[in-house]
Design an enzyme around this catalytic site. Structure first.
Site, PDB file in Angstrom:
ATOM      1  N   THR A  55     -43.584   8.890 -30.356  1.00  0.00           N
ATOM      2  CA  THR A  55     -44.583   8.844 -29.533  1.00  0.00           C
ATOM      3  C   THR A  55     -45.892   8.686 -30.437  1.00  0.00           C
ATOM      4  OG1 THR A  55     -43.616   9.991 -27.659  1.00  0.00           O
ATOM      5  CG2 THR A  55     -45.805   9.497 -27.545  1.00  0.00           C
ATOM      6  N   ARG A 105     -50.950  15.000 -26.244  1.00  0.00           N
ATOM      7  CA  ARG A 105     -49.622  15.773 -26.057  1.00  0.00           C
ATOM      8  C   ARG A 105     -50.211  17.142 -26.099  1.00  0.00           C
ATOM      9  NH1 ARG A 105     -43.689  14.518 -28.416  1.00  0.00           N
ATOM     10  NH2 ARG A 105     -43.863  13.003 -26.764  1.00  0.00           N
ATOM     11  N   HIS A 133     -44.265  12.160 -18.835  1.00  0.00           N
ATOM     12  CA  HIS A 133     -44.315  11.518 -19.893  1.00  0.00           C
ATOM     13  C   HIS A 133     -44.403  10.042 -19.762  1.00  0.00           C
ATOM     14  CE1 HIS A 133     -44.281  10.178 -24.115  1.00  0.00           C
ATOM     15  NE2 HIS A 133     -43.291  10.831 -24.519  1.00  0.00           N
TER      16      HIS A 133
HETATM   17  C1  NCD Z   1     -39.228  13.232 -25.409  1.00  0.00           C
HETATM   18  C2  NCD Z   1     -40.503  14.345 -25.048  1.00  0.00           C
HETATM   19  O1  NCD Z   1     -41.369  14.525 -25.948  1.00  0.00           O
HETATM   20  O2  NCD Z   1     -40.454  14.640 -24.048  1.00  0.00           O
HETATM   21  N1  NCD Z   1     -39.428  12.509 -26.497  1.00  0.00           N
HETATM   22  C3  NCD Z   1     -40.029  11.470 -26.899  1.00  0.00           C
HETATM   23  O3  NCD Z   1     -41.320  11.457 -26.749  1.00  0.00           O
HETATM   24  N2  NCD Z   1     -39.331  10.192 -27.111  1.00  0.00           N
HETATM   25  C4  NCD Z   1     -37.874  13.716 -25.264  1.00  0.00           C
HETATM   26  C5  NCD Z   1     -37.505  15.042 -25.813  1.00  0.00           C
HETATM   27  O4  NCD Z   1     -38.381  15.876 -26.749  1.00  0.00           O
HETATM   28  O5  NCD Z   1     -36.459  15.457 -25.727  1.00  0.00           O
END
Ligand code: NCD
Length: 301
Positions: A55, A105, A133
């Site tokens: 991300t 985040r 997300h």
């Molecule tokens: C996800 C998250 O951070 O929610 N990762 C991501 O952004 N691709 C999934 C995860 O951490 O399992």
């Protein structure tokens, strides 16, 4: 405009963002890097209080590709003033006077909404605890559209930690915009989908059995990792929800296997070479989708 929840989008808006992603991709592939410097002179700030690979790096790489600049604090929990006791709101007030767009985040559900309330610039939720997300959901829909040619009329099976998996919470909200989508939910009872997300599905099929779900021939199988860091007691991967060549043998020829990544042991590496394994293409689509999102939020599309 902020991006806080996948529930905020109309179908038209999702299609516009897919179109942006496709156009930037096309420009780059056909005319090279100088043809997509839409965000020149603009600055992106990434503030991550939780770990991330795809991300954060895909947002930053997309901003660079678009000719913009990036400022970042890689581990905001330890390396920003949060460690000295500064509130999230104060940090956002300051960062929003340094940047034109912020990607956040944070481990607390609702944090993105709180941050957006004080931000002077567009704020993007890149994961708020076990909440949502939304940009992952946008890249997931983009992936389904590219791989299957449509989203309407498809059968999705969501497998694993549906309780804490925020990517599933957002994608199910977006699927509510499409016609005749069928959804099967596969998880142990303790990890079932929260009620506030369940209400976005018309007639969900709920099962604890992966084999029962695969036998119903879904078009998209979406695996998730156990979100161990959000469980009150550390949980181990769910062995009964592992995809090997054998499970792939049950799926139909045009089905696709998705995973937001990182995977732990949910998908055996032997599956990676199967053309239906879409998760690495899905991650790459994230880069283009995030380029489309940044261009849109900055009003450059
Ligand atoms: C996800 C998250 O951070 O929610 N990762 C991501 O952004 N691709 C999934 C995860 O951490 O399992």
């Amino acid at each position: 405009m902020n991006i806080i929840s996948a529930g905020q989008f109309s179908r038209e808006e999702v299609e516009k963002l897919i179109d942006n992603a496709e156009q930037i991709r096309y420009q780059y592939v056909h005319y090279g890097p100088m043809a997509c410097r839409f965000n020149q002179g603009r600055t992106l700030a990434t503030l991550f209080y939780e770990p991330s690979t795809r991300t954060r790096l895909s947002f930053e790489a997309a901003m660079c590709r678009l000719g913009g600049n990036v400022i970042t604090t890689e581990n905001a929990a330890a390396f920003s003033s949060a460690i000295k006791g500064e509130s999230l709101e104060d940090t956002i007030r300051i960062v929003s006077s340094y940047a034109d767009v912020i990607v956040l985040r944070h481990p607390e559900k609702g944090s993105a909404e709180r941050a957006a309330a004080v931000s002077k610039v567009p704020l993007i939720n890149a994961g708020d605890g076990d909440g949502e997300h939304p940009t992952q959901a946008l890249l997931d829909i983009y992936t389904v559209q590219r791989e299957c040619g449509r989203v309407d009329g498809l059968h999705f099976a969501f497998v694993g930690d549906l309780r804490y998996g925020r990517t599933v919470h957002s994608l199910i909200r977006l699927l509510g915009l499409y016609e005749n989508v069928k959804i099967t939910l596969v998880s142990p009872g303790t990890l079932s989908l929260p009620q506030d997300v369940l209400k976005f599905i018309k007639e969900p099929v709920v099962t604890e059995s992966l084999h029962e779900a695969l036998a119903a021939k879904p078009d998209v199988v979406y695996l998730t990792r156990i979100q161990a860091e959000r469980h009150p007691v550390m949980a181990a991967p769910l062995k009964e929800y592992t995809i090997t060549r054998q499970e792939m043998g049950i799926l139909h020829d045009k089905a696709i296997l998705m995973h937001p990544l990182p995977r732990v042991s949910e998908i055996h590496q032997e599956v990676d070479s199967d053309p239906r394994a879409a998760y690495f293409r899905q991650a790459e689509n994230g880069y283009w989708m995030r380029a489309g999102i940044l261009t849109h939020l900055l009003g450059m599309d």
